[in-house]
Design an enzyme around this catalytic site. Structure first.
Site, PDB file in Angstrom:
ATOM      1  N   HIS A   1       0.866  -1.176   0.000  1.00 58.83           N
ATOM      2  CA  HIS A   1       0.000   0.000   0.000  1.00 58.83           C
ATOM      3  C   HIS A   1       0.907   1.232   0.000  1.00 58.83           C
ATOM      4  O   HIS A   1       1.585   1.508   0.988  1.00 58.83           O
ATOM      5  CB  HIS A   1      -0.898  -0.017   1.240  1.00 58.83           C
TER       6      HIS A   1
ATOM      7  N   LYS B   1       0.185  10.557   1.011  1.00 57.97           N
ATOM      8  CA  LYS B   1       0.937   9.783   0.010  1.00 57.97           C
ATOM      9  C   LYS B   1       0.687  10.306  -1.401  1.00 57.97           C
ATOM     10  O   LYS B   1       1.635  10.634  -2.121  1.00 57.97           O
ATOM     11  CB  LYS B   1       0.559   8.297   0.091  1.00 57.97           C
TER      12      LYS B   1
ATOM     13  N   ASP C   1      -1.654   4.411  -4.696  1.00 54.30           N
ATOM     14  CA  ASP C   1      -2.408   3.589  -3.761  1.00 54.30           C
ATOM     15  C   ASP C   1      -1.767   2.231  -3.490  1.00 54.30           C
ATOM     16  O   ASP C   1      -1.509   1.890  -2.355  1.00 54.30           O
ATOM     17  CB  ASP C   1      -3.859   3.425  -4.199  1.00 54.30           C
TER      18      ASP C   1
ATOM     19  N   ARG D   1      15.164  14.543  14.261  1.00 59.84           N
ATOM     20  CA  ARG D   1      15.976  15.603  13.667  1.00 59.84           C
ATOM     21  C   ARG D   1      17.186  15.042  12.931  1.00 59.84           C
ATOM     22  O   ARG D   1      17.527  15.490  11.847  1.00 59.84           O
ATOM     23  CB  ARG D   1      16.457  16.573  14.755  1.00 59.84           C
TER      24      ARG D   1
END
Length: 145
Positions: free
Chosen positions: A11, A32, A50, A103
């Site tokens: 996915h 996404k 997808d 970070r």
């Protein structure tokens, strides 16, 4: 220990940048397709939206779209849009979308169909996310054409 799968479906949205596949994974609504669309706007080429199909061939991981969704991307608020799409793109990077980003992260990998792929974590809806993807490709020696 068993043999690794030679193919796998995940996915996620995949975009080719400089001939290398960038696989964007994350929970539903994490951005996404949005990040994929912004990468396409910067010169990338859609591979799959997808779901992405991966296969290992001669030690290389290749990404393509399943036939049913090839050349289509969901644009939230607009619907399904047709786009030219690349197939059998060598995978260079996995981008995991998350809200909590370190970070200074340690390098990491994700295994797909028996191949380790460099992995980074980003906040996909940040304005700088497409630039960070391109910087990561350079960092891993995969350059952006």
């Amino acid at each position: 220990m068993g043999t690794a799968l030679s193919s796998e479906t995940i996915h996620g949205t995949t975009v080719a940048i400089g001939g290398r596949g960038v696989v964007i994974c994350g929970r539903s609504g994490s951005g996404k397709s949005d990040l994929g669309l912004r990468l396409i706007d910067r010169g990338g080429v859609l591979v799959s939206d997808d779901y992405t199909y991966f296969r290992r061939t001669n030690g290389q991981l290749l990404a393509s779209a399943p036939d049913t969704i090839r050349g289509r991307i969901e644009v939230r608020g607009i619907g399904i849009v047709d786009y030219p799409a690349a197939q059998d793109v060598p995978v260079g990077l996995i981008v995991e979308l998350d809200d909590r980003i370190e970070r200074m992260p340690e390098p990491s990998m994700r295994r797909i169909a028996g191949i380790d792929v460099p992995r980074i974590a980003l906040a996909g809806l940040e304005n700088s996310a497409p630039i960070k993807v391109e910087l990561a490709l350079r960092m891993f020696g995969l350059g952006v054409a």
